[in-house]
Scaffold this motif. Structure first.
Motif, mmCIF file in Angstrom:
data_model
loop_
_atom_site.group_PDB
_atom_site.id
_atom_site.type_symbol
_atom_site.label_atom_id
_atom_site.label_comp_id
_atom_site.label_asym_id
_atom_site.label_seq_id
_atom_site.Cartn_x
_atom_site.Cartn_y
_atom_site.Cartn_z
ATOM 1 N N ALA A 1 1.318 -0.838 0.053
ATOM 2 C CA ALA A 1 0.037 0.442 -0.472
ATOM 3 C C ALA A 1 0.786 1.427 -0.187
ATOM 4 O O ALA A 1 2.395 0.896 0.145
ATOM 5 C CB ALA A 1 -0.710 -0.104 0.973
ATOM 6 N N ILE B 1 -4.742 -1.216 2.626
ATOM 7 C CA ILE B 1 -6.132 -0.481 2.112
ATOM 8 C C ILE B 1 -6.935 -1.446 2.062
ATOM 9 O O ILE B 1 -6.919 -2.435 0.723
ATOM 10 C CB ILE B 1 -5.319 0.805 1.720
ATOM 11 C CG1 ILE B 1 -4.099 1.615 1.006
ATOM 12 C CG2 ILE B 1 -7.135 1.474 1.233
ATOM 13 C CD1 ILE B 1 -4.444 2.466 2.756
ATOM 14 N N ASN C 1 -11.095 -2.991 1.139
ATOM 15 C CA ASN C 1 -11.726 -2.567 -0.049
ATOM 16 C C ASN C 1 -10.912 -1.950 -1.318
ATOM 17 O O ASN C 1 -11.774 -1.227 -2.427
ATOM 18 C CB ASN C 1 -12.800 -1.675 0.005
ATOM 19 C CG ASN C 1 -13.543 -2.748 1.387
ATOM 20 O OD1 ASN C 1 -13.584 -4.223 0.976
ATOM 21 N ND2 ASN C 1 -14.031 -2.305 2.087
ATOM 22 N N SER C 2 -9.768 -1.983 -1.732
ATOM 23 C CA SER C 2 -8.562 -1.802 -2.824
ATOM 24 C C SER C 2 -8.470 -3.156 -3.525
ATOM 25 O O SER C 2 -6.895 -3.625 -2.916
ATOM 26 C CB SER C 2 -7.613 -0.719 -2.168
ATOM 27 O OG SER C 2 -6.641 -0.442 -3.796
ATOM 28 N N SER D 1 -5.835 -5.076 -5.878
ATOM 29 C CA SER D 1 -4.865 -5.288 -6.019
ATOM 30 C C SER D 1 -4.363 -4.726 -7.356
ATOM 31 O O SER D 1 -5.600 -5.121 -7.967
ATOM 32 C CB SER D 1 -4.248 -6.308 -5.706
ATOM 33 O OG SER D 1 -4.481 -7.420 -6.034
ATOM 34 N N THR E 1 -7.069 -10.963 -8.208
ATOM 35 C CA THR E 1 -6.703 -9.856 -7.828
ATOM 36 C C THR E 1 -7.173 -10.175 -6.605
ATOM 37 O O THR E 1 -8.266 -10.521 -6.077
ATOM 38 C CB THR E 1 -8.633 -8.927 -8.568
ATOM 39 O OG1 THR E 1 -7.466 -8.657 -10.024
ATOM 40 C CG2 THR E 1 -7.751 -7.098 -8.111
ATOM 41 N N ILE F 1 -8.395 -8.237 -2.343
ATOM 42 C CA ILE F 1 -9.252 -7.630 -1.694
ATOM 43 C C ILE F 1 -9.241 -7.461 -0.283
ATOM 44 O O ILE F 1 -9.741 -8.981 0.304
ATOM 45 C CB ILE F 1 -10.601 -7.124 -2.282
ATOM 46 C CG1 ILE F 1 -10.402 -6.679 -3.848
ATOM 47 C CG2 ILE F 1 -11.386 -6.226 -1.134
ATOM 48 C CD1 ILE F 1 -11.839 -7.255 -4.644
ATOM 49 N N LYS G 1 -9.698 2.589 6.988
ATOM 50 C CA LYS G 1 -9.830 3.461 5.632
ATOM 51 C C LYS G 1 -8.467 1.681 5.824
ATOM 52 O O LYS G 1 -8.079 1.279 4.402
ATOM 53 C CB LYS G 1 -8.563 4.520 5.553
ATOM 54 C CG LYS G 1 -7.535 4.628 4.471
ATOM 55 C CD LYS G 1 -6.632 5.589 4.328
ATOM 56 C CE LYS G 1 -6.296 5.829 3.404
ATOM 57 N NZ LYS G 1 -5.920 7.427 3.127
#
Length: 184
Positions: free
Chosen positions: A8, A28, A30-31, A33, A40, A42, A85
């Motif tokens: 991050a 972070i 809910n972001s 990758s 991917t 999360i 966050k």
């Protein structure tokens, strides 16, 4: 046990000359990758909750190098918490050459990345196929370290890729059928 690393990018210098600190987020929520070799990932809110309630003793390192320790949870020099966050951290950096050099690089903006190393306990992740994408959601993480780095990268994607291949790779029979159909 497989240890994986993710990144991050959020880091800043804090404190003052007598008590320098590094603060930011190592993960972070809910972001998504980047592509990690066919999937991917999360990190879901609450993924670190169990680990942070245990006596697990994560380290704060420089570039994932175990000889470059900036702090550790049990010493009180690494503070970790989950906020809205993600995985927030605060490191009270030591008065060492490495730490002083790192603070200068962070203040200049040359170093601005953070990363974390982890393993997944049984049931700690969930795989899903959404359209043409494979998604891995991290629900529960055993945190081993956070690290400060100039070039945050997915250093252990080969480990993650092996996990993906075990779960979603075609069986030998399906591969053979594909080869046959491609020749027809």
């Amino acid at each position: 046990m497989m240890i994986e690393r993710r990144t991050a990018i959020e880091l800043r210098a804090g404190g003052d000359k007598q008590s320098p600190r590094l603060v930011g987020h190592a993960a972070i929520f809910n972001s998504p990758s980047q592509d990690l070799g066919g999937f991917t990932e999360i990190v879901l809110p609450g993924a670190f909750t169990r680990t942070l309630k245990t006596d697990r003793d994560p380290l704060a390192l420089v570039h994932h190098m175990p000889q470059l320790v900036l702090g550790r949870r049990s010493a009180g020099t690494l503070k970790l918490s989950e906020d809205a966050k993600g995985l927030a951290f605060e490191i009270d950096v030591p008065d060492t050459t490495t730490a002083r050099d790192l603070i200068v690089s962070v203040e200049r903006g040359d170093v601005r990345g953070a990363s974390f190393a982890f393993s997944i306990p049984a049931g700690g992740d969930r795989w899903d196929v959404r359209g043409d994408k494979v998604i891995r959601e991290l629900i529960d993480i055993d945190l081993h370290e956070i690290t400060i780095t100039a070039q945050p990268a997915y250093l252990d994607t080969s480990v993650a890729r092996r996990s993906f291949e075990l779960k979603f790779a075609p069986t030998p029979r399906l591969r053979a059928m594909r080869r046959f159909l491609e020749t027809v």
